[in-house]
Design a protein around this motif. Sequence first.
Motif, PDB file in Angstrom:
ATOM      1  N   PHE A 318       0.114 -29.055 -53.960  1.00  0.00           N
ATOM      2  CA  PHE A 318       1.056 -29.053 -54.760  1.00  0.00           C
ATOM      3  C   PHE A 318       1.652 -27.445 -55.164  1.00  0.00           C
ATOM      4  CE2 PHE A 318      -0.719 -33.275 -56.021  1.00  0.00           C
ATOM      5  CZ  PHE A 318       0.400 -33.954 -55.648  1.00  0.00           C
ATOM      6  N   GLN A 319       0.630 -26.566 -54.912  1.00  0.00           N
ATOM      7  CA  GLN A 319       1.214 -25.194 -55.129  1.00  0.00           C
ATOM      8  C   GLN A 319       2.084 -24.777 -54.074  1.00  0.00           C
ATOM      9  OE1 GLN A 319       0.662 -23.170 -57.605  1.00  0.00           O
ATOM     10  NE2 GLN A 319      -0.758 -24.749 -58.510  1.00  0.00           N
ATOM     11  N   VAL A 320       1.952 -25.178 -52.641  1.00  0.00           N
ATOM     12  CA  VAL A 320       2.553 -25.000 -51.767  1.00  0.00           C
ATOM     13  C   VAL A 320       4.115 -25.815 -52.084  1.00  0.00           C
ATOM     14  CG1 VAL A 320       3.031 -24.826 -49.017  1.00  0.00           C
ATOM     15  CG2 VAL A 320       0.687 -24.691 -50.259  1.00  0.00           C
ATOM     16  N   ALA A 321       4.193 -26.909 -52.237  1.00  0.00           N
ATOM     17  CA  ALA A 321       5.166 -27.651 -52.760  1.00  0.00           C
ATOM     18  C   ALA A 321       6.009 -27.008 -53.746  1.00  0.00           C
ATOM     19  CB  ALA A 321       4.822 -29.025 -53.077  1.00  0.00           C
ATOM     20  N   HIS A 322       5.222 -26.437 -54.821  1.00  0.00           N
ATOM     21  CA  HIS A 322       6.002 -25.999 -55.971  1.00  0.00           C
ATOM     22  C   HIS A 322       6.640 -24.438 -55.450  1.00  0.00           C
ATOM     23  CE1 HIS A 322       5.891 -23.192 -59.615  1.00  0.00           C
ATOM     24  NE2 HIS A 322       7.060 -24.257 -59.509  1.00  0.00           N
ATOM     25  N   ARG A 323       6.088 -23.836 -54.453  1.00  0.00           N
ATOM     26  CA  ARG A 323       6.527 -22.432 -53.856  1.00  0.00           C
ATOM     27  C   ARG A 323       8.018 -22.862 -53.150  1.00  0.00           C
ATOM     28  NH1 ARG A 323       2.103 -20.711 -51.514  1.00  0.00           N
ATOM     29  NH2 ARG A 323       2.617 -20.871 -49.499  1.00  0.00           N
ATOM     30  N   LYS A 324       7.720 -24.181 -52.390  1.00  0.00           N
ATOM     31  CA  LYS A 324       9.100 -24.524 -51.351  1.00  0.00           C
ATOM     32  C   LYS A 324      10.219 -24.767 -52.451  1.00  0.00           C
ATOM     33  CE  LYS A 324       7.494 -23.480 -47.701  1.00  0.00           C
ATOM     34  NZ  LYS A 324       7.922 -22.200 -47.160  1.00  0.00           N
ATOM     35  N   LEU A 325       9.748 -25.514 -53.580  1.00  0.00           N
ATOM     36  CA  LEU A 325      10.784 -26.056 -54.436  1.00  0.00           C
ATOM     37  C   LEU A 325      11.373 -25.007 -55.191  1.00  0.00           C
ATOM     38  CD1 LEU A 325      12.094 -28.417 -56.033  1.00  0.00           C
ATOM     39  CD2 LEU A 325      10.204 -28.159 -57.683  1.00  0.00           C
ATOM     40  N   GLU A 326      10.823 -23.526 -55.528  1.00  0.00           N
ATOM     41  CA  GLU A 326      11.390 -22.490 -56.062  1.00  0.00           C
ATOM     42  C   GLU A 326      12.278 -21.987 -55.145  1.00  0.00           C
ATOM     43  OE1 GLU A 326       7.973 -20.507 -57.479  1.00  0.00           O
ATOM     44  OE2 GLU A 326       8.494 -20.758 -59.578  1.00  0.00           O
ATOM     45  N   GLU A 327      11.818 -21.762 -53.795  1.00  0.00           N
ATOM     46  CA  GLU A 327      12.429 -21.217 -52.856  1.00  0.00           C
ATOM     47  C   GLU A 327      13.920 -21.905 -52.826  1.00  0.00           C
ATOM     48  OE1 GLU A 327      11.010 -20.640 -48.784  1.00  0.00           O
ATOM     49  OE2 GLU A 327       9.227 -20.150 -49.619  1.00  0.00           O
ATOM     50  N   MET A 328      13.977 -23.111 -52.650  1.00  0.00           N
ATOM     51  CA  MET A 328      14.966 -24.069 -52.528  1.00  0.00           C
ATOM     52  C   MET A 328      16.021 -23.593 -53.773  1.00  0.00           C
ATOM     53  SD  MET A 328      15.003 -28.227 -52.852  1.00  0.00           S
ATOM     54  CE  MET A 328      16.421 -29.292 -52.931  1.00  0.00           C
ATOM     55  N   GLN A 329      15.399 -23.590 -55.061  1.00  0.00           N
ATOM     56  CA  GLN A 329      16.310 -23.264 -56.080  1.00  0.00           C
ATOM     57  C   GLN A 329      16.808 -22.106 -56.292  1.00  0.00           C
ATOM     58  OE1 GLN A 329      13.311 -24.865 -59.042  1.00  0.00           O
ATOM     59  NE2 GLN A 329      14.838 -26.654 -59.631  1.00  0.00           N
ATOM     60  N   ARG A 331      17.676 -20.342 -53.472  1.00  0.00           N
ATOM     61  CA  ARG A 331      18.884 -20.391 -52.267  1.00  0.00           C
ATOM     62  C   ARG A 331      19.902 -21.334 -52.701  1.00  0.00           C
ATOM     63  NH1 ARG A 331      16.546 -20.694 -46.509  1.00  0.00           N
ATOM     64  NH2 ARG A 331      18.703 -20.618 -45.617  1.00  0.00           N
ATOM     65  N   LEU A 332      19.710 -22.248 -53.688  1.00  0.00           N
ATOM     66  CA  LEU A 332      20.871 -23.195 -54.070  1.00  0.00           C
ATOM     67  C   LEU A 332      20.477 -23.304 -55.613  1.00  0.00           C
ATOM     68  CD1 LEU A 332      19.920 -26.131 -51.736  1.00  0.00           C
ATOM     69  CD2 LEU A 332      21.787 -24.474 -51.381  1.00  0.00           C
ATOM     70  N   PRO A 333      21.277 -22.417 -56.699  1.00  0.00           N
ATOM     71  CA  PRO A 333      20.797 -22.218 -57.977  1.00  0.00           C
ATOM     72  C   PRO A 333      21.276 -23.602 -58.608  1.00  0.00           C
ATOM     73  CG  PRO A 333      21.916 -20.268 -57.176  1.00  0.00           C
ATOM     74  CD  PRO A 333      21.943 -21.225 -55.921  1.00  0.00           C
ATOM     75  N   SER A 334      22.381 -24.145 -58.186  1.00  0.00           N
ATOM     76  CA  SER A 334      22.674 -25.444 -59.278  1.00  0.00           C
ATOM     77  C   SER A 334      22.398 -26.646 -58.679  1.00  0.00           C
ATOM     78  CB  SER A 334      24.387 -25.004 -59.293  1.00  0.00           C
ATOM     79  OG  SER A 334      24.912 -25.083 -58.211  1.00  0.00           O
ATOM     80  N   VAL A 335      21.632 -26.728 -57.801  1.00  0.00           N
ATOM     81  CA  VAL A 335      21.154 -27.809 -57.040  1.00  0.00           C
ATOM     82  C   VAL A 335      20.333 -28.784 -57.958  1.00  0.00           C
ATOM     83  CG1 VAL A 335      18.788 -26.979 -56.315  1.00  0.00           C
ATOM     84  CG2 VAL A 335      20.188 -28.745 -54.960  1.00  0.00           C
ATOM     85  N   PRO A 360      18.170 -30.369 -64.827  1.00  0.00           N
ATOM     86  CA  PRO A 360      19.620 -30.949 -64.024  1.00  0.00           C
ATOM     87  C   PRO A 360      20.418 -29.935 -63.438  1.00  0.00           C
ATOM     88  CG  PRO A 360      19.388 -30.669 -66.779  1.00  0.00           C
ATOM     89  CD  PRO A 360      18.134 -30.331 -65.980  1.00  0.00           C
ATOM     90  N   GLY A 361      21.402 -30.294 -62.880  1.00  0.00           N
ATOM     91  CA  GLY A 361      22.279 -29.477 -61.952  1.00  0.00           C
ATOM     92  C   GLY A 361      22.985 -30.239 -61.160  1.00  0.00           C
ATOM     93  N   ARG A 362      23.931 -29.894 -60.197  1.00  0.00           N
ATOM     94  CA  ARG A 362      24.700 -30.739 -59.521  1.00  0.00           C
ATOM     95  C   ARG A 362      24.253 -30.442 -58.068  1.00  0.00           C
ATOM     96  NH1 ARG A 362      28.677 -27.611 -57.272  1.00  0.00           N
ATOM     97  NH2 ARG A 362      28.899 -25.460 -58.254  1.00  0.00           N
ATOM     98  N   ARG A 363      24.587 -31.149 -57.034  1.00  0.00           N
ATOM     99  CA  ARG A 363      24.485 -31.221 -55.715  1.00  0.00           C
ATOM    100  C   ARG A 363      25.672 -30.410 -55.136  1.00  0.00           C
ATOM    101  NH1 ARG A 363      26.072 -35.501 -51.625  1.00  0.00           N
ATOM    102  NH2 ARG A 363      25.411 -34.728 -49.593  1.00  0.00           N
TER     103      ARG A 363
END
Length: 367
Positions: A318-329, A331-335, A360-363
Motif C-alpha cells: 500500500f505504501q508503494v501504491a500510495h506513492r504511485k497515486l501521488e505521482e499520478m495526482q 501529473r494530473l492535478p484535477s484527475v 473529487p476532481g474531473r477526468r
Amino acid sequence: HTDTETHPHTLSLCRQAGHFSKALELAFSTQQFAALQLIAEDLDETSDPALLARCSDFFITHAQYQKAVELLVAAKKYHEALQLCLDQSLTITEELAESMTVCRGSRELPEDARRELLERIADCCMRQGNYHLATKKYTQAGNKIKAMRALLKSGDTEKIVFFAGVSRQKEIYIMAANYLQSLDWRQDPDIMKNIISYYTKGRALDLLAGFYEACAQVEIDEYQNYEKALGALTEAYKCLAKAKVRSTEEQEVRLAELQHKLTLVKKFVQARRLYKEDPGEAVRLCETLLEDPDLDPAVRIGDAYGFLVEHHCQQGSFQVAHRKLEEMQKRLPSVNVSYYISQRSLEALSHAVGLPLGRPGRRDSGG
C-alpha cells in the motif's frame, strides 16, 4: 366607345372577343386595376410576349409581385422572374420552379442556357433555404457536386447516403463521409461502416487514416479498450502508407507519429496481457511507458498509473501504491482517481494508509 362611363363594358367586350391588346390599352389609359387583373387571368404562354411584359411591369408598379412573376414566366423571361423573386423575397415554390424548368431538347433554349437557368433557379432556392428543391434543380442541371452541397445543408442523412450511393462520384463520396463524421458515429455502427466505405470508394486514404485514428482515440477515451484501439491504429497506418498525398514530407512525419503511437499502445496491451503470467515484467513495462514524454494521448497517463496502483494494492504494497497515486495526482492535478482505480482498491488503500478517499476532481484531457 371612348366615353369613360362605358369603359368597363367596352373592356369586357374586347376581352370576350380576345382583343387583349385593345382591352389592355383601355385598362392602362384609365388605370382600371380590377379590369387589368381580369385580363391578366386570360394571358398565358401563347399570348403576345410584349403584352405579357407590359402587364408584368404594370403589376410591379402596383406591388403585385406574385402576379408579375407569373406573367414573366409566361413570357419566358425566366431570369427576370427569378430576379424579381429575389428582390421582393418571394418564395420559389416547387410549382414555380417547375414552370421555369425547360425540358431537355427543347427548342426554347440551347442546352448550355437551359442548364445555366436550372442552376440559377437552384441558387435562388439555396438562398431561400429550400435545400431539397435546390438539390433537385442542381441535379437536373447535371451539377452533382452543388446538388450534394445543397443536401448537406439540409442535414437529411438518409438522402445524403442515398445520393452518395447513386452518384458514384469520388468527391461526393468524400463529402458524404466528411458529413457523416460530424454525426454521432460512435453510437451507430451503420454510420461508421458508411464512413469507411465512402472514404475507400473516394480513394481518400489519408482521410480514412484520420478516421481510424479518431476511432482508436474513442476506444481509449470512452471505453479504455486498448486492443480495439490497436486494431484501428494498425488500419490507420496501413491507409496512410498507401495514401497518395501532395507532401511526402508531411506524410512521413505523420507515419512516424503513428508508428510511435502504435508502439506505445502495443506495449500497454502487452503489459496487460502479460500480467497474469509475469506481473513483475508487466509492471516494468508500464513503468517504462510512464517515462515517455509523448505517452498521452496514445496511452492515457491515468490508465498507466491506474494499472500500477491496482497491482500494488493487490500485492498489499500500500505504501508503494500510495506513492504511485501521488505521482499520478501530481501529473494530473484535477484527475478523478476513481475513474482509473477501482473502488475496492481505493477503499483498501485509504484504510491501509489512513487517507480520505480520492478527492473529487474531473477526468481531464491529460488523464
